[in-house]
Design an enzyme around this catalytic site. Sequence first.
Site, mmCIF file in Angstrom:
data_model
loop_
_atom_site.group_PDB
_atom_site.id
_atom_site.type_symbol
_atom_site.label_atom_id
_atom_site.label_comp_id
_atom_site.label_asym_id
_atom_site.label_seq_id
_atom_site.Cartn_x
_atom_site.Cartn_y
_atom_site.Cartn_z
ATOM 1 N N ASP A 1 6.528 -3.860 10.295
ATOM 2 C CA ASP A 1 5.070 -3.715 10.371
ATOM 3 C C ASP A 1 4.558 -3.878 11.795
ATOM 4 O O ASP A 1 3.551 -3.280 12.182
ATOM 5 C CB ASP A 1 4.353 -4.660 9.397
ATOM 6 C CG ASP A 1 4.773 -6.110 9.566
ATOM 7 O OD1 ASP A 1 4.178 -6.966 8.887
ATOM 8 O OD2 ASP A 1 5.701 -6.377 10.351
ATOM 9 N N SER B 1 8.302 -5.058 6.122
ATOM 10 C CA SER B 1 7.995 -6.161 7.039
ATOM 11 C C SER B 1 8.937 -7.342 6.911
ATOM 12 O O SER B 1 8.513 -8.478 6.629
ATOM 13 C CB SER B 1 6.561 -6.612 6.801
ATOM 14 O OG SER B 1 5.737 -5.484 6.716
ATOM 15 N N ARG C 1 0.851 -1.212 0.000
ATOM 16 C CA ARG C 1 0.000 0.000 0.000
ATOM 17 C C ARG C 1 0.875 1.246 0.000
ATOM 18 O O ARG C 1 1.937 1.291 0.650
ATOM 19 C CB ARG C 1 -0.883 0.012 1.254
ATOM 20 C CG ARG C 1 -2.010 -0.995 1.179
ATOM 21 C CD ARG C 1 -3.096 -0.791 2.183
ATOM 22 N NE ARG C 1 -2.600 -0.495 3.522
ATOM 23 C CZ ARG C 1 -3.350 0.137 4.422
ATOM 24 N NH1 ARG C 1 -4.559 0.562 4.098
ATOM 25 N NH2 ARG C 1 -2.883 0.368 5.618
HETATM 26 C C1 0WK Z 1 -1.556 -4.943 7.595
HETATM 27 C C2 0WK Z 1 -0.389 -4.012 7.895
HETATM 28 C C3 0WK Z 1 0.861 -4.512 7.229
HETATM 29 C C4 0WK Z 1 1.133 -5.932 7.648
HETATM 30 C C5 0WK Z 1 -0.074 -6.768 7.337
HETATM 31 C C6 0WK Z 1 0.132 -8.161 7.817
HETATM 32 O O1 0WK Z 1 -0.683 -2.721 7.438
HETATM 33 O O2 0WK Z 1 1.940 -3.713 7.539
HETATM 34 O O3 0WK Z 1 2.268 -6.419 7.022
HETATM 35 O O4 0WK Z 1 -1.223 -6.257 7.976
HETATM 36 O O5 0WK Z 1 -0.968 -8.912 7.486
HETATM 37 P P1 0WK Z 1 -1.093 -9.749 6.140
HETATM 38 O O6 0WK Z 1 -1.442 -8.803 5.085
HETATM 39 O O7 0WK Z 1 0.222 -10.421 5.962
HETATM 40 O O8 0WK Z 1 -2.180 -10.727 6.404
HETATM 41 C C1 BGC Z 2 8.969 -10.939 8.955
HETATM 42 C C2 BGC Z 2 8.688 -9.842 9.950
HETATM 43 C C3 BGC Z 2 7.274 -9.345 9.794
HETATM 44 C C4 BGC Z 2 6.310 -10.505 9.854
HETATM 45 C C5 BGC Z 2 4.878 -10.089 9.697
HETATM 46 C C6 BGC Z 2 7.915 -11.984 9.041
HETATM 47 O O1 BGC Z 2 8.102 -12.915 8.032
HETATM 48 O O2 BGC Z 2 10.214 -11.509 9.210
HETATM 49 O O3 BGC Z 2 9.568 -8.795 9.766
HETATM 50 O O4 BGC Z 2 7.028 -8.473 10.852
HETATM 51 O O5 BGC Z 2 6.610 -11.439 8.852
HETATM 52 O O6 BGC Z 2 4.651 -9.511 8.487
#
Ligand code: 0WK
Ligand code: BGC
Length: 954
Positions: A695, A641, A580
């Site tokens: 993140d 992240s 994003r």
């Molecule tokens: C939303 C956050 C972002 C994070 C994500 C993790 O804004 O920084 O990395 O959540 O959740 P995912 O999209 O991996 O399920």
């Molecule tokens: C990364 C982290 C991150 C997490 C959640 C992991 O794979 O090593 O830096 O915070 O994923 O996104």
Amino acid sequence: MHHPQIQRALRSLSIPLERLHVMKGHMIQDMCKGLSRQTHAQAKVRMLPTYICSTPNGTEKGNFLVVELCQTQVRTLLVTLYGDGNLSPQMMYKIYELPEGITRGEGEALFNFIAQCVTQFLSETTSPDTDSEQCLPLGFVFPFSCRQTQLNKAELLSWSKGFNCSGVVGKDVVEMLQTAIDKHAGPDKEGEASGGGGWFKSRKSSQSAPSPSRHVEVVALMNDTVGTMMTCSMEGRACEVAMVAGERWALHVCGGAAGGAVLVLSPITPADKGSNCCFMAEAYLVETTEETSGRMCVNTEWGCFGDDGTLKDLVTPFDQAVDEESSNPGEKRFEKMVGTLYLGEIVRHVLIALTAEKAMFTGTDAAVLKEKGVFTMQHLLDIVNNDDSITEVKRILEALGLQPSERDCGRMQQICRAVMGRAATFHATGLAAILSYMCQTRNLESLMVNVGVEGELFAGYSRFEEIVMSVSRLLAPECMATILASRDGSGRGAAMVTAVALRLAAQRRAVNEVLGPLRLSRDDLVKVQTLMRQEMDRGLGKETNASASVRMLPTYVTHTPDGTEKGDFLALDLGGTNFRVLVVRIAEAGITMASEIYVIPVGVMQGSGEELFDHIIDCIIDFQTKQNLVAQMLPLGFTFSFPCQQVGLDKALLLTWTKGFSATGCVGQDVVQLLREAAKRKRHLGMQVVALVNDTVGTMMACGYDDPKCEIGLIVGTGTNACYMEEMKNVGTVEGDQGRMCINMEWGAFGDNGCLDHLFTHFDLVVDETTINPGKQRFEKLISGMYLGEIVRQILVVMTEKELLFQGKPCPKLQTKDIFKTKFLSTIELNGLALRQIRTILNELELDATFEDCVLMREVCQTVSLRAAQLCAAGLAAVVEKMRESRGVDQLSVTVGVDGTLYKLHPCFSNNLQMTLKDLAPKCNVTFMLSEDGSGKGAALVAAVADRAAKAKE
Ligand code: 0WK
Ligand code: BGC
């Protein structure tokens, strides 16, 4: 014909459709009362759980013993199944007359007698050298209302039908029978049980009968309706409803012409003339049990429907008279209007009334009408099944000593038809209530279902099926029922219940073997918590940091937002499901944002670093153009992240890629510099990176802006990680010991040093081997969204190979990596989700799932997601306990800012996590705050701090 009294009597026995609709509605209300934990005790329609959660699937095989306690007899059966779809079970049985008075004597005596019958039967049907099986499973048909707590645990609620043995009500009748049988084990223990009916063997078979001196184990107790439902499910057509309408009939041998044996259908046992129905209900609606998944057969005991007066306006004076003369006045209202024990009596009372009103048998001696039971079911059947000829009516009435006129005979036929018709109509109404209830609770537009029916009203009354079908269609037009006649209901059905129980028990053992290693004990979790703490301490230690699996990376974020942050910022959020780009305005009045989601193609994720960062710059340019920001040079906060060794807020060396990223030329590089170089390559001067955060940190900051107690950030999404505010005095890797610093734990790598190997199951190892970073991110691979679907897929592969799923049919689709998405777990585990919806998901994967498969599927998903939530909780428990200790407080109260698709969308992950955390860290009061705006907002807040600090230095 048109005598007013006759008309009135006939009218009172014929119920208008709209009144039947009301009756159906009342029945459904009463059914819900019976199923609800709150109202079950007061409910008239008891809706007793049977613990039968599955129907035969045709693979059942072996020898099964059945004992049926009937009105005046004990029936023992030995049924042999061949696993051939149950097409040709072999059956032997014998009937033993109950000794006089035993039904009102000591309960122990009754069970001893039954045990004798069993031993006797086995000694006559088996030979010592024919069989080696250790245990012979027994199904017990016990047609009295019981509170069942397991398939083989049932407490007698009340006796009925003339039984009243002492010392049994409130006791577990299965245990009483088992004790008696164990006592009688071995030949000729006590007095010979006298054998009534002849011997019967359904067909010659290769399989020999079992040896007599075997251990007999009572595996299941059931109601007769359940037996009927199971019998009808035997020939490969699932039957989910069963109705017993009066005395049950079975095939019997009787002397044929020329001495040959012929099979005839005739009553099994006298006087078991009740009416009842059972059906497969959604288990989560049967609140009187703990079962939540799948379906369970419920014995409605609908005989008592109306005992609370809901049928008052339908009760005729004739019904009233029958009830007053019965052994249980005021009870079993519905049964007394439909049960074959009562129909003859109702007719008798109609005749008594009409004779008294000189509408029938005028001028003749009708004293015989005063004789209770003078009209049998057979009389009624012979009268109603003989369409026009009143000769038969005349013959029957004269045989009873009446002198009927031609007109009397015609009226008698009308009355019998009215009474029988009403009984059939009421059965139809009850059935319609059950069908509509099933259709509603399965969220179906329409329901197609097989209904097993048994009993003399069904077998004997030629119009019964037609009336039941037409009236139930009128009352439940959305339901299409197919009536299946059950042959020898409870006997074969009971064997089937026992066989299915054993199949499920064997399957349960096999499933526990497969899923056992994924089920963590409290000790396992405490051990993980302790190991996490050790790794945290090692990660913070200057000497030990490099070898710690939990890197505890300093972020240079030294405090959470204090509300003084201001300004407009660009923010990037990379690393989760979506990339994003945001513009964030932080003002007195609060924070406003605009954002755009961009896709990072896998090819870019796993291409060159230049490609990746060029792609990021392209997205930024696109966003700034759309937001008219091109001309503005806004400070930028970058949520990145992945594990980075930060040297400052705007300098971060990438330690390793995780999740699906592996872009080359980045590891060991300063990510901020890589972005700046890409901007240069793209001649994009419109941005100034001032801060890079993980993140978890962005999430903590974003939530911390609204809740100052938020000092922990947690991500459970594609990946998983946590950060928290640590005392600087504990951070050995950064100079200084004043204040606090946010530590990015990178707990995803916890266990990469092997300290968690004891937890890794075969499934986890296979999943790890197929990732782009095998051996890395071990903890993450047990918890996060990128891997849970794959763990489930691996389990399904093994369960299919072990024929625990999909009937062992090969499922090539299951061999496809990532075909089972983690989001499927969230859907499949939704409470109350109809199993049909699980089937839809599986069908999309070309997995032809049975109903049982869907139940097992849900259990697999629940097991995998629960383990993930528990492990996450063990990690968090280590964090909050460390914070509590570091701050020297007895009770810690802290907020966790959390984000991530798995945490947000999975129906029970967050709850399981919070419950486990409470248990592991009872001295910490932890609040979870969902991050609504994502970590981009947090990155902007950090950028605000960094920017202010930078401007202060200028
Ligand atoms: C939303 C956050 C972002 C994070 C994500 C993790 O804004 O920084 O990395 O959540 O959740 P995912 O999209 O991996 O399920
Ligand atoms: C990364 C982290 C991150 C997490 C959640 C992991 O794979 O090593 O830096 O915070 O994923 O996104």
